[in-house]
Structure formats: C-alpha cells, structure tokens
Design a protein around this motif. Structure first.
Motif: not given
Length: 468
Positions: A130, A174-175, A180-181, A184, A192-193, A195
C-alpha cells in the motif's frame, strides 16, 4: 572424503561480484539510450534511441577500488538509518521493554508460531503493497530475532517472516507509489487501473510466502539439527532472558510511543515525501522519549546507543559495498546495453512468452538497478512500446515489472535493505540464498501463470492507449 563447499563471507561475495562487473565492462558493448526528463524531473530513457559509443572506455582495477568509497557515499542514507535504528533499539532494550513485549507475545503465540508467522508476513506485505515500506522494517529485526530465539526457533525464521512480507508486498503491490504509480504513468495508462487483479492475487501470494517460512519453522522445531543457522553466532547470543519482565506501565508507554512514531513516519512518507533522512530524525526523537520514559540517565542512554551502533558496523560495510556493483556497471556504460540486449529476443516470441520474458528481464535487471523507481524509469519506456509490438497489453508489462522488481528484492545482494536486515539478524547471505531461492522459484512460477492468463484474457486492454 567428500568435498565440502564453504560459502565465502558475504563481503567476499560482494567484492567478487564487483570484480565480475568490472570484467563485464570490458566485454559487453558500451552504449546508451537517449534520455528525457519526466514530469517529476527524473531521467527517463527514450525507446528506439540506443547507440553504442564510438570509443570504448576501459575501467581499471584502480577505478574499482575508488568505487568502494563512492558506493559508501551513495548508500549513506540507508547506512546511517540502519546505524541510528540499531542505537535507538539498544536504548529500548535497556529499558526492558523489548523483553517484556517478547514475554507477552510468548504467552499469546508461544504454542502457535504459525499464527505469528502469518500475521507478520501478512502485515508487512500489506504495508509494502500500500505505501511502499521497506527500510522501515529494520527496527523489527532484533525484536523478531529475540522472539524466535525465545520460541526455540532460529534467526532465519525471523528474517523469512520480514523479507517474505516485504518482497511479496512489493511484487503484488496494489497502491505502492514508488512502483505501481510510476510504472503506470510511464506506460501511459491510468494510475491505479487494473486494481482488481492485484487485489485478487494478494492473499494467494502471501500464502505462498507464509507456507515456505512455516514449513522451514516446523522442520527446525521438530529437529533443531536441520536449522540452517547451526554454527552461526546469533547477534543476541549473550542476551538470555529465562524469565521475562512483566509488561509494566512504563513499558506500555514506550510501546505506545513506538506506535505513534511509526504513525508519524507513515504520515510523513504518504503526505510529505519523507524518506530515510527524515525517518532517521523521527527515530532519534523516539530514542530520547524512550530514555526519558525508561528513566535512563544521559550517560546510560549514550553508552547503549553507541553499543547498538557498534554492533551494526559490519552491516553498514556490507550495505556500502553492495551499492558498488551497480556503480561499476554505470561507470562502465553497460547498464543500458544490458537492457537493450535482453529486450531484443522478445520480439520473436508469442505474447504469452514475451510477458514471461519481461518478468525474467526485470528480475535480472533488479540486481543492477536495485531502486524500484529507478528501474521503472530505465525499463518501462522500453517494455511498454515493445509490448505493443508483440501483443502484450501495457498493464501486463507493468505487472511483469512489479513481479520482477518485488520478488527479486528478497534475494539480490545489491538490495541495501535486505543486506541491512540480514546483517542485523546475523544471517550470512549464502545461508539466506539457500533458504530464499526455492521461495523465489515458487513465486516466479505463480507470477508466470498469472501473466499468461492476463495476456490470454486481455487484462488492461480497456485502458490500452490508442496508437497513431
């Protein structure tokens, strides 16, 4: 008489890898991609711009020797954070709080270590998934090593709990704003697509990590002679506590202040962009609070702090030398060449195989680029358009990057956080490698299955950018 292979000291392993990296700079073509600045000001490579240099630049053994002190400077944030945490935790131990906490945990979980192992793996994985925590786990190492020792388990179990949670959390994040951020954004898909898939695979992957650690723990509990740590001195060897102090009010206040300290750290990371310098300051402040609540004199607190720091000098050296491997590859101008060379074969295989190939490439490259965000800036500008050519949705390319970066964090010796955890727990890298490699293979196999299914069912096609 059979031959017995002795794993060399971790420092010798790291220095050997630096020598291999130096030799590689003499053999691998030197070259660069052009770079551009991203919106956040970070350098990002431009796909299709790779060029070899006109004249080879040779590094010498003298350059290798200079790279070692330069690597210490480059890794100073992690080194000083580890030393500060070690010193502050020594103050906390002097108050009896750690022993009292261990006594309470033994009462609750002493007969059911599997419950404790699952809780630790799950909570650390959740935090990494997270908010991207990693170095923040270092304060827990000594506590968990002491707890495992009291439960007649070894330090390998303690490290397994922490690192499995940390690596799996990053891998199926996930976050995580650091992986991830950024990935992407570079891939040009909504932040965050996708998810739902990452949330769906979180528990299954956590269970893989839990099962691996628990299986080893059960084996050691049934037969202590099977411990991988036999003959390896425990960092808490001389700290025996046959009876644990009662968790008194001052201990509870110190634990409460620790929770508040962690909350402040999480808030700073999430809203202020804090990292290790700021977190080091927060833990120094906590050390002062602990000394006051624990009624330690100024001299007592100072002596305990220095004792805790001195215990981690070996760890600090390993962290610094580990950074030198990537430094040699950067100075030798072959980092981009490695990325370019490994990505070329993907254009000749099917989309499903390409997705697995991306996972392998990201895993290997994490050894040379141990920063998650740094790896994203180097590899994602290449992998995203390459995916377009071979039929791998960009969302899947991001997932392959996550898996490769996160899971290999658990085993690569260039990962400063891992080396810090191993050093604090007194676990030699060679021993850890033997413990962790089967877990990494299990996770990579599961990740490959997820990637193949994701390609087959068009995961991410709903957000795939339209190509002109």
């Amino acid at each position: 008489m059979g031959l017995h292979f002795k794993v060399p000291h971790t420092l010798i392993l790291l220095l050997s890898m630096m020598v291999i990296a130096l030799i590689a700079t003499w053999l691998v073509p030197q070259g660069f991609f052009s770079t551009t600045l991203s919106d956040s000001g970070r350098e990002m490579v431009v796909a299709g711009t790779y060029q070899t240099v006109s004249e080879r630049h040779y590094l010498t053994p003298w350059d290798l020797l200079q790279a070692i002190p330069r690597a210490f400077a480059a890794a100073q944030d992690v080194i000083f954070f580890v030393l500060i945490v070690g010193g502050v935790l020594a103050i906390a131990r002097a108050t009896g709080t750690v022993d009292a906490l261990i006594g309470r945990l033994l009462e609750r979980h002493g007969e059911k270590p599997q419950r404790l192992i699952f809780m630790v793996v799950f909570c650390f994985a959740l935090a990494s998934s997270s908010i991207g925590t990693a170095g923040e786990y270092i304060p827990f190492v000594i506590i968990l090593v002491a707890l495992c020792k009291a439960m007649r388990l070894d330090a390998m179990t303690a490290v397994g709990m922490i690192v499995a949670g940390y690596g799996i959390g990053y891998g199926v994040s996930a976050f995580n704003p650091f992986t991830v951020l950024i990935a992407q954004q570079i891939a040009g898909i909504p932040v965050y697509s996708g998810l739902w898939l990452r949330l769906a695979i979180f528990i299954p992957f956590v269970l893989i990590g839990f099962h691996h650690v628990w299986k080893y723990t059960k084996m050691v509990a049934n037969d202590p002679s099977k411990s991988m740590m036999i003959g390896v001195p425990c960092p808490l060897e001389n700290q025996t506590a046959a009876s644990y102090p009662t968790l008194a009010l001052r201990h509870k206040l110190i634990l409460g202040s620790f929770i508040i300290t962690l909350a402040i750290a999480v808030w700073g990371i999430a809203s202020k962009g804090w990292y290790l310098y700021e977190l080091g300051g927060v833990f120094i402040a906590w050390g002062v609070v602990v000394a006051i609540l624990g009624k330690l004199s100024a001299d007592e607190a100072a002596n305990k702090f220095i004792e805790g720091v001195s215990d981690l000098v070996t760890t600090a050296i390993l962290i610094g030398v580990a950074r030198g491997i990537a430094l040699i590859l950067e100075d030798g101008q072959i980092l981009h060449s490695l990325v370019h060379g490994m990505s070329l074969p993907l254009s000749y295989v099917s989309a499903e195989i390409s997705a697995i190939g991306m996972l392998v490439i990201q895993t290997v490259l994490n050894t040379f680029i141990p920063s998650g965000s740094g790896q994203a800036y180097v590899t994602m500008p290449l992998m995203a358009p390459l995916g377009d050519l071979v039929g791998v949705p960009r969302q899947v390319a991001v997932l392959a990057y996550q898996f490769g970066d996160g899971f290999s964090n658990m085993i690569i010796p260039t990962n400063a956080v891992l080396m810090g955890i191993l050093g604090m727990a007194g676990v030699p890298y060679g021993h850890w490698f033997r413990f962790c490699l089967p877990l990494l293979i299990k996770l990579m196999a599961a990740a490959s299955i997820v990637l193949v299914i994701a390609v087959m069912f068009g995961y991410g096609l709903d957000v795939q950018p339209t190509l002109n």
